[in-house]
Write a protein that holds these residues in place. Structure first.
Motif, short mmCIF file in Angstrom:
data_model
loop_
_atom_site.label_atom_id
_atom_site.label_comp_id
_atom_site.label_asym_id
_atom_site.label_seq_id
_atom_site.Cartn_x
_atom_site.Cartn_y
_atom_site.Cartn_z
N GLN A 4 5.63 3.38 10.49
CA GLN A 4 6.46 2.93 9.37
C GLN A 4 6.86 4.07 8.44
N ARG A 5 6.37 5.27 8.71
CA ARG A 5 6.66 6.40 7.83
C ARG A 5 7.77 7.26 8.40
N GLU A 6 8.49 7.90 7.51
CA GLU A 6 9.53 8.85 7.90
C GLU A 6 8.85 10.19 8.20
N LEU A 7 9.11 10.72 9.39
CA LEU A 7 8.52 12.02 9.76
C LEU A 7 9.32 13.14 9.13
N PRO A 8 8.64 14.24 8.78
CA PRO A 8 9.37 15.38 8.21
C PRO A 8 10.38 15.95 9.21
N GLY A 9 11.39 16.60 8.70
CA GLY A 9 12.44 17.15 9.54
C GLY A 9 11.94 18.17 10.55
N LEU B 176 10.46 16.37 13.57
CA LEU B 176 11.51 15.81 14.42
C LEU B 176 12.20 16.90 15.24
#
Length: 107
Positions: A30-35, A38
């Motif tokens: 549910q969390r946004e991964l750091p750029g 990615l």
């Protein structure tokens, strides 16, 4: 080994596999991964596929671990067509045609 030992190993390995997969999907799902993460994950298939294929080309078990010209030529054709065309299907086709066609041509 006893049946109890075998089942204990199966259960422990199953739980371990579940926890490893859950750590990425459940905890981070549910969390946004750091750029930067990615960006690094984009290179995973590019590094895993050669690591799986290279031993089969350089040390094939089919002929006692000795490299053979057909496999080396097929690997070279696959890489060359892949780099030049940037088309995965075309590269795989070129490698397969080389792998199966070269022994047929050479006899």
């Amino acid at each position: 080994m006893s049946d109890l030992t075998v089942w204990a190993v199966i259960i422990v390995l199953g739980i371990g596999t579940f926890l490893i997969r859950w750590s990425f999907l459940g905890a981070l799902g549910q969390r946004e991964l750091p750029g930067w993460v990615l960006r690094l994950l984009r290179y995973t298939p590019v590094t895993v596929l050669p690591a799986l294929v290279a031993p089969l080309v350089m040390w094939p078990a089919a002929n006692g671990g000795e490299p053979e010209p057909a496999r080396l030529a097929a690997a070279a054709a696959t890489v060359a067509v892949g780099v030049l065309s940037r088309n995965v299907i075309l590269a795989i086709t070129a490698g397969a045609v080389t792998l199966f066609g070269l022994p047929y041509i050479l006899g």
